[in-house]
Design an enzyme around this catalytic site. Sequence first.
Site, short mmCIF file in Angstrom:
data_model
loop_
_atom_site.label_atom_id
_atom_site.label_comp_id
_atom_site.label_asym_id
_atom_site.label_seq_id
_atom_site.Cartn_x
_atom_site.Cartn_y
_atom_site.Cartn_z
N LEU A 80 0.84 -1.20 0.00
CA LEU A 80 0.00 0.00 0.00
C LEU A 80 0.88 1.25 0.00
CD1 LEU A 80 -2.73 -1.09 2.57
CD2 LEU A 80 -2.49 -1.65 0.13
N ALA A 81 0.74 2.02 -1.06
CA ALA A 81 1.61 3.20 -1.21
C ALA A 81 0.86 4.35 -1.87
CB ALA A 81 2.84 2.82 -2.03
N ARG A 128 1.46 14.11 7.01
CA ARG A 128 2.26 14.49 8.17
C ARG A 128 3.73 14.68 7.85
NH1 ARG A 128 -0.15 9.70 11.75
NH2 ARG A 128 -0.61 8.92 9.65
N GLY A 166 -8.93 4.71 2.25
CA GLY A 166 -8.52 3.82 3.32
C GLY A 166 -7.77 2.59 2.82
N THR A 167 -7.13 1.92 3.77
CA THR A 167 -6.27 0.78 3.41
C THR A 167 -7.07 -0.40 2.85
OG1 THR A 167 -6.33 0.15 5.76
CG2 THR A 167 -4.39 1.36 5.01
N ASN A 221 54.23 10.48 -16.28
CA ASN A 221 54.22 11.40 -15.13
C ASN A 221 53.63 12.73 -15.59
OD1 ASN A 221 54.92 13.26 -13.12
ND2 ASN A 221 56.73 12.06 -12.55
N ALA A 229 52.89 19.02 -12.03
CA ALA A 229 51.92 19.89 -11.36
C ALA A 229 51.29 20.83 -12.37
CB ALA A 229 52.62 20.68 -10.26
C1 UD1 Z 1 -2.07 1.77 9.50
C2 UD1 Z 1 -3.04 0.78 10.15
C3 UD1 Z 1 -2.74 0.73 11.66
C4 UD1 Z 1 -1.29 0.33 11.85
C5 UD1 Z 1 -0.33 1.24 11.08
C6 UD1 Z 1 1.05 0.65 11.10
C7 UD1 Z 1 -5.15 0.84 8.93
C8 UD1 Z 1 -6.53 1.35 8.88
N1 UD1 Z 1 -4.40 1.20 9.95
O1 UD1 Z 1 -2.34 3.03 10.08
O2 UD1 Z 1 -3.57 -0.20 12.28
O3 UD1 Z 1 -0.97 0.36 13.22
O4 UD1 Z 1 -0.73 1.33 9.70
O5 UD1 Z 1 2.00 1.52 10.56
O6 UD1 Z 1 -4.76 0.09 8.03
N2 UD1 Z 1 -2.69 3.89 2.05
C9 UD1 Z 1 -3.20 3.71 0.78
N3 UD1 Z 1 -4.46 4.15 0.51
C10 UD1 Z 1 -5.25 4.72 1.44
C11 UD1 Z 1 -4.72 4.89 2.74
C12 UD1 Z 1 -3.46 4.45 3.02
O7 UD1 Z 1 -2.52 3.19 -0.10
O8 UD1 Z 1 -6.38 5.08 1.11
C13 UD1 Z 1 -1.33 3.41 2.33
C14 UD1 Z 1 -0.39 4.52 2.76
O9 UD1 Z 1 0.28 5.05 1.64
C15 UD1 Z 1 0.56 3.80 3.70
C16 UD1 Z 1 -0.26 2.67 4.25
O10 UD1 Z 1 -1.38 2.51 3.40
O11 UD1 Z 1 1.68 3.27 3.02
C17 UD1 Z 1 -0.74 2.95 5.66
O12 UD1 Z 1 -1.50 4.15 5.65
P1 UD1 Z 1 -1.39 5.20 6.83
O13 UD1 Z 1 -2.34 6.29 6.55
O14 UD1 Z 1 0.01 5.53 7.10
O15 UD1 Z 1 -2.01 4.30 8.01
P2 UD1 Z 1 -1.75 4.44 9.54
O16 UD1 Z 1 -2.62 5.50 10.08
O17 UD1 Z 1 -0.31 4.52 9.80
CA CA Z 2 1.52 4.72 8.62
#
Ligand code: UD1
Ligand code: CA
Length: 463
Positions: free
Chosen positions: A8-9, A15, A78-79, A376, A379
């Site tokens: 997930l990236a 922040r 969201g993730t 050589n 200089a």
């Molecule tokens: C997430 C976890 C949390 C965990 C933490 C560990 C969830 C809901 N929460 O929180 O439980 O303790 O990681 O580091 O999964 N991303 C996407 N698409 C999105 C949102 C996020 O690709 O819509 C990617 C971000 O780029 C990142 C990763 O998912 O690489 C995690 O997202 P982030 O927002 O950092 O989640 P945390 O709040 O850290």
């Molecule tokens: Ca994170």
Amino acid sequence: MRVEVVVLAAGQGNRMRSRLPKVLHAVGGRPMLAHVLDAARALEPAALRVVVGVGAEAVREAMVAADVTFADQPEQRGTGNAVACAGRDFAEVDWVVVLNGDVPLLRGETLRGWLDGLAASGADVGILTAHPDDPTGYGRVLRDGDGRVTGIREEKDAGPEEREIGEVFTGTLAVRGPRLGPWLAGLTADNAQGEYYVTDVVAFAAAEGGVHAHRVPDPTEVQGINTRVHLAAAEAAWQERARHALMEAGVTLRDPARTLVLGTVHPAPDVAVDPGVQFEGEVILAPDVRIGPGCVLRDCRLGEGAVVRAYSHIDGAEVGPGASVGPFARLRAGTVLERGARVGNFVETKQARLHEGVKANHLSYVGDAEVGAGANLGAGTITCNYDGHRKHRTQIGPGAFIGSAVQLVAPVTVGEEATIGAGSTITRDAPAHALTLCRSKQVSRHDWKRPEERAEPKQGGED
Ligand code: UD1
Ligand code: CA
């Protein structure tokens, strides 16, 4: 066992307060996402897929690799939504491993051990957990009275008691392929952030097939990077790891805390590194290499017993066995110093091959040149390689002797064992074995008087 990895990236990384996508911020000189992909490769996945969104183009460009594919998440919902955007039903896959792109210190062997344990456990979901000193910001691992995992609560959704829980979710999750699709379809955004959380899958699994949780002993390994303060902490941990590996391989770091590894160093026994040395890109070392203080070494290879003295800068060069560089030398791209060649202070080289035993010890520029064995360069030898339009080559034969302050206006060839008189500007080829010089005739005037010896009255005030 067919394993596929989804990284997930796509997130914004607000922040970080940066225009660069968070996962491209570097740890140890490489984007943190590159480290995550390296760790994922330890699982020998059948597919390695990165979900991109914010800054997608930049991420794709930075991460080109034969074994990586990309999927778009158009809106960061969201993730859980991100995993769904990976765009497959994973029914044919034994395990789908979900990794966060912002956890750069995670080791491949940790993942491997965890997944093997999970496969043997019979559970449908596996999570990697940790007990960091400060759990703030992480999802907390909920357990029942018997210690069984029941779910993960995001900090923003957690009540005061749940926030007291010290065990956190690291963002590393594995789900049995056939289970994943239906569970993702069952996610809701009914939470504090209005997002689809992949972490809700854990509660589903707890109610059905069971959850296998493995706790990583060292919480720094699974630290998620959300701010530049986190980034600095991860960098420090990474450096510590890199330095440790070098020392284990036989490299003496005279002050480990002042060695910086931004890339990959291939170590060798009995290399000695003075304080303030910075390695970048890929640096290949041979036994008995010595590197003086304050040097920057980028994408280079140093042969056995080579010596790089203080404050030298080497970039894209090869330094042969027993060769010596610096202090204060700059070797640029395409420089090759063969065995025993010596490049001394304030010498710059570029696209230059200095054959065995060549000496260029002081104040020179050697560019687009080939210098034969044993020659050589005095200089202040300058190869005038650029006419403002194009670059031209200088060819110097073996055993040639170039006097001090000589300009070689390329294209030009100096023959074998030729001697060039000091102060010459050489614009035509200089034959082998002969002395060539080109300078204005020296005159001395005996009728000349110093000002104080002249009769003229003194002008102006005192100086
Ligand atoms: C997430 C976890 C949390 C965990 C933490 C560990 C969830 C809901 N929460 O929180 O439980 O303790 O990681 O580091 O999964 N991303 C996407 N698409 C999105 C949102 C996020 O690709 O819509 C990617 C971000 O780029 C990142 C990763 O998912 O690489 C995690 O997202 P982030 O927002 O950092 O989640 P945390 O709040 O850290
Ligand atoms: Ca994170």
